[in-house]
Scaffold this motif. Structure first.
Motif, mmCIF file in Angstrom:
data_model
loop_
_atom_site.group_PDB
_atom_site.id
_atom_site.type_symbol
_atom_site.label_atom_id
_atom_site.label_comp_id
_atom_site.label_asym_id
_atom_site.label_seq_id
_atom_site.Cartn_x
_atom_site.Cartn_y
_atom_site.Cartn_z
ATOM 1 N N UNK A 118 3.560 4.567 -15.999
ATOM 2 C CA UNK A 118 4.414 4.160 -14.880
ATOM 3 C C UNK A 118 4.669 2.666 -14.943
ATOM 4 N N UNK A 119 5.936 2.268 -14.932
ATOM 5 C CA UNK A 119 6.303 0.858 -15.040
ATOM 6 C C UNK A 119 6.025 0.118 -13.738
ATOM 7 N N UNK A 120 5.983 -1.219 -13.829
ATOM 8 C CA UNK A 120 5.735 -2.044 -12.641
ATOM 9 C C UNK A 120 6.835 -1.851 -11.610
ATOM 10 N N UNK A 121 8.094 -1.728 -12.066
ATOM 11 C CA UNK A 121 9.200 -1.535 -11.130
ATOM 12 C C UNK A 121 9.079 -0.209 -10.395
ATOM 13 N N UNK A 122 8.664 0.833 -11.132
ATOM 14 C CA UNK A 122 8.464 2.128 -10.490
ATOM 15 C C UNK A 122 7.305 2.058 -9.496
ATOM 16 N N UNK A 123 6.273 1.295 -9.834
ATOM 17 C CA UNK A 123 5.163 1.135 -8.899
ATOM 18 C C UNK A 123 5.614 0.468 -7.602
ATOM 19 N N UNK A 124 6.511 -0.519 -7.722
ATOM 20 C CA UNK A 124 7.044 -1.163 -6.514
ATOM 21 C C UNK A 124 7.736 -0.120 -5.639
ATOM 22 N N UNK A 125 8.545 0.731 -6.271
ATOM 23 C CA UNK A 125 9.248 1.788 -5.542
ATOM 24 C C UNK A 125 8.261 2.766 -4.911
ATOM 25 N N UNK A 126 7.234 3.142 -5.651
ATOM 26 C CA UNK A 126 6.257 4.098 -5.132
ATOM 27 C C UNK A 126 5.359 3.465 -4.069
ATOM 28 N N UNK A 127 5.116 2.146 -4.179
ATOM 29 C CA UNK A 127 4.423 1.444 -3.090
ATOM 30 C C UNK A 127 5.142 1.706 -1.771
ATOM 31 N N UNK A 128 6.467 1.585 -1.829
ATOM 32 C CA UNK A 128 7.271 1.792 -0.621
ATOM 33 C C UNK A 128 7.107 3.216 -0.103
ATOM 34 N N UNK A 129 7.153 4.195 -1.001
ATOM 35 C CA UNK A 129 7.026 5.592 -0.584
ATOM 36 C C UNK A 129 5.655 5.843 0.042
ATOM 37 N N UNK A 130 4.618 5.249 -0.527
ATOM 38 C CA UNK A 130 3.269 5.413 0.041
ATOM 39 C C UNK A 130 3.214 4.816 1.445
ATOM 40 N N UNK A 131 3.786 3.623 1.595
ATOM 41 C CA UNK A 131 3.859 3.032 2.936
ATOM 42 C C UNK A 131 4.569 3.968 3.913
ATOM 43 N N UNK A 132 5.634 4.594 3.445
ATOM 44 C CA UNK A 132 6.394 5.501 4.303
ATOM 45 C C UNK A 132 5.590 6.757 4.648
ATOM 46 N N UNK A 133 4.837 7.279 3.680
ATOM 47 C CA UNK A 133 4.017 8.462 3.956
ATOM 48 C C UNK A 133 2.971 8.149 5.017
ATOM 49 N N UNK A 134 2.287 7.030 4.834
ATOM 50 C CA UNK A 134 1.319 6.607 5.849
ATOM 51 C C UNK A 134 2.029 6.401 7.181
ATOM 52 N N UNK A 135 3.215 5.797 7.108
ATOM 53 C CA UNK A 135 3.980 5.510 8.315
ATOM 54 C C UNK A 135 4.369 6.755 9.087
ATOM 55 N N UNK A 136 4.806 7.790 8.398
ATOM 56 C CA UNK A 136 5.175 9.046 9.063
ATOM 57 C C UNK A 136 3.975 9.632 9.799
ATOM 58 N N UNK A 137 2.817 9.572 9.160
ATOM 59 C CA UNK A 137 1.606 10.086 9.806
ATOM 60 C C UNK A 137 1.237 9.265 11.045
ATOM 61 N N UNK A 138 1.428 7.952 10.957
ATOM 62 C CA UNK A 138 1.142 7.089 12.114
ATOM 63 C C UNK A 138 2.140 7.361 13.236
#
Length: 672
Positions: A627-647
């Motif tokens: 997984x590239x660094x750019x893809x990790x940046x994108x997936x960081x965002x998705x993880x934040x969103x997943x946590x966010x939906x639960x909150x």
């Protein structure tokens, strides 16, 4: 400035519990801790309430809202500021108007009867959201400012309209369902929302520059959504005829309009400070503010412990150059997630980056320092083409004469200049959406990273929600919400800026990066760049005055050349955002703590929104060696969103919000 709330029954004989209105004000106490008011019209089935932040006219008794007109025909609850109000009040007074308070809000009660709705709105300059009930015509009007700086939500329960400044205000009413909407959750997970929508069923936003008019007809509601303003760029054919070669004409015009916008936003009965980053935008507003008043301006700066994201040195240089009193709050990136849950109580939507957390902590710091009002730099990039996505679209879609070699050269220049943005503000790979391509001729670069994230969303959703969005095309939904007439025949840069203004600006920057995290700590932010007089002038700027060669925001740089530090004047756009989680071990560990809590199998099953296998697979992809660094940046965002939906589920679905509102009213002593 404040928080507003209200109820409008389909049956005018339906009584409204005043304490319920007060509870709806109490749950947004942070927006207006200086006092509350309510008013019911028992023979009309109408009631408004208000939580007040005292900024103009500090006399609590005299300026208490809601306001009732002298003839008792109009009821008003207002949030925000109207500028140039002293001149308008004076003109109205000369024509016989009599004001009970010194408030800017009250002038609506005099403009509306004299001019009518349509002719009143052009006189309202500033950031505002207000409700106006006209008893004679039996209609409720919900009105929002031109860019959506101030929020305003509403819902139709079938027998009543409920509205308020925040979602939690609506949910404080026991008859308003608190349910996620499958498409709404889809967009929370991919970051970019459909204009006017929310994550919840049947909960709407008043769109920026719109009026929602609700009339009662035989016991039912007739709802009309009217646009009163838009960012109207000239047609390309008009540009060919009207654009001028005289750069100084545009430079002087920007300088004049911005100075007036800043000076108007310094008007208050309390001290006004400035937010100061190391960017051109906030440095320009600070410079203008410092030049407009005798005493030193207070400037507040956020510093990060990551040199790639920290702008403190340039901000300090700017503060020293204009004699500002600077206050720097240095944040440890690893600690930001400790305040993530609280931040989402205020944003009421997911966030992809902890900048929103940093801004909330800054507003708390400003509040403790004794300030209620700050001037900010939001909106500059939108007007002057400051984001890397704009530069990319201008050169890739606005220069048809480029040879393949020249185009490849510009691609390389853009890729090198925008490494820091890759994955977050620019997609790693080109994304092409059919609906957006059909609407505007290309898929705007600002939406591409989030459309790229959308491919992960179906697998993250619980089975029942996934079934509801089967075949759903998020790009098409966004395209259908945009006004094609405002895009047709425009220059590609104009198109790109328009789409950003309607999506990223209103849905993100002004929400979780602006009003919601500022007002979380009773602090009003005023963005002079979003003054509509300045915006209308900037819409006429030739594209080459916004982006000239490699220089973005060219005309603003030239207009502010006399007050900007040389290093800032010559520097390219800098990313003012908090570092992505994976770039910092402490921050990644803090995110994992949140994830272990909110994304455990038990937590996911209890909420019923996400799919535990899909969540696990996304984490595995994030941590895979390939997984590239750019893809990790994108997936960081998705993880934040997943946590966010639960909150969000915890805050607004699992929590008994009406009971919480009652509890807060008791806590603050806000009783009828």
């Amino acid at each position: 400035m404040c928080g507003i709330a209200g109820i409008f029954h389909a049956n005018p004989e339906q009584k409204i519990d005043p304490q319920l209105l007060v509870n709806m004000a109490a749950i947004q106490h942070h927006r207006g801790p200086d006092g509350f008011g309510y008013k019911t019209l028992d023979d009309q089935g109408v009631g408004f309430s208000h939580a007040r932040l005292s900024i103009i006219d500090l006399n609590e008794e005299r300026a208490r809202q809601p306001f009732m007109s002298a003839d008792e025909n109009l009821l008003l609850a207002h949030n925000g500021e109207f500028y140039d109000y002293k001149r308008i009040r004076a003109e109205l007074t000369l024509k016989g108007a009599r004001f009970r308070a010194k408030s800017d809000s009250e002038m609506v009660l005099h403009l509306y009867p004299r001019l009518g709705l349509e002719d009143m709105l052009p006189h309202l300059r500033g950031e505002f959201a207000f409700a106006l009930y006209d008893k004679q015509h039996d209609r409720l009007m919900l009105i929002r400012d031109r860019f959506g700086v101030k929020p305003l939500y509403w819902t139709d329960t079938g027998d009543k309209i409920v509205f308020g400044s925040e979602l939690k205000v609506l949910f404080a009413h026991p008859d308003v369902p608190r349910r996620f909407n499958a498409k709404g959750v889809f967009h929370q997970l991919m970051q970019t929302t459909v204009p006017g929508s929310t994550a919840f069923d049947n909960i709407n936003q008043v769109k920026p520059g719109h009026v929602v008019i609700i009339e009662r007809k035989h016991g039912k509601f007739q709802v009309t959504d009217q646009k009163y303003w838009d960012m109207d760029f000239p047609l390309q054919s008009e540009r060919l005829k009207n654009d001028r070669d005289d750069e100084e004409y545009y430079i002087e015009g920007v300088r004049k309009e911005l100075l007036q916008a800043v000076q108007l936003r310094l008007e208050a009965d309390v001290p006004v400070a400035c937010y100061l980053s190391g960017g051109i935008d906030s440095c320009s507003t600070l410079g203008m503010a410092a030049a407009s008043q005798q005493s030193p301006v207070k400037a507040f700066t956020i510093g990060f412990d990551d040199a790639d994201y920290d702008e403190t040195p340039i901000a300090t240089e700017m503060a020293e150059s204009v004699g500002a009193d600077q206050d720097v709050m240095l944040l440890n990136a690893g600690h930001l997630y400790e305040n993530f849950e609280e931040t989402l109580w205020h944003t009421e939507r997911t966030i992809y980056n902890t900048l929103g957390v940093a801004k909330m902590l800054m507003s708390r710091h400003v509040n403790k320092a004794g300030y209620k009002v700050v001037v900010t730099g939001e909106g500059s990039d939108e007007l002057f083409g400051g984001y890397p996505a704009f530069r990319r679209d201008m050169f890739l879609h606005g220069m048809d004469t480029l040879s393949p070699a020249e185009r490849a050269e510009w691609e390389a220049i853009l890729a090198e200049a925008n490494k820091l943005f890759q994955g977050a503000m620019l997609a790693e790979d080109e994304v092409s959406d059919p609906a957006l391509n059909e609407l505007m001729g290309f898929t705007p670069s600002c939406l591409q990273p989030w459309l790229a994230s959308a491919v992960h969303v179906p697998g993250l959703l619980a089975a029942d929600l996934r079934q509801e969005v089967e075949g759903y095309a998020p790009g098409q939904a966004i395209a259908e919400a945009l006004d094609g007439d405002m895009l047709e025949g425009r220059h590609p840069l104009d198109k790109a800026q328009y789409v950003w203004i309607k999506t990223m600006l209103e849905g993100q920057i002004l929400t979780w990066g602006g009003d919601r995290v500022d007002m979380a700590n009773s602090m009003e932010a005023r963005p002079p760049f979003l003054d509509h007089h300045l915006a209308e002038y900037c819409a006429q700027l030739p594209p080459s005055m916004r982006i000239k060669g490699r220089t973005e925001k060219y005309v603003l740089r030239e207009a502010m050349k006399g007050i900007l530090p040389t290093t800032l004047y010559e520097r390219e756009k800098f990313a003012f955002m908090a570092p992505p989680a994976h770039t910092d071990p402490d921050k990644w560990a803090a995110l994992k703590v949140l994830s272990d809590n909110y994304l455990s199998d038990e937590a996911i099953e209890e909420a019923g929104v996400l799919d535990k296998d899909g969540v696990r697979a996304l984490f595995e992809l994030h941590e895979a060696e390939e997984t590239t660094a750019s893809t990790q940046v994108k997936l960081d965002a998705v993880i934040n969103h997943m946590v966010g939906v639960q909150i969000l589920h915890k805050h607004f679905v699992a929590t008994d919000v009406p009971a919480l509102a009652r509890q807060k009213a008791e806590e603050y002593g806000w009783r009828v």
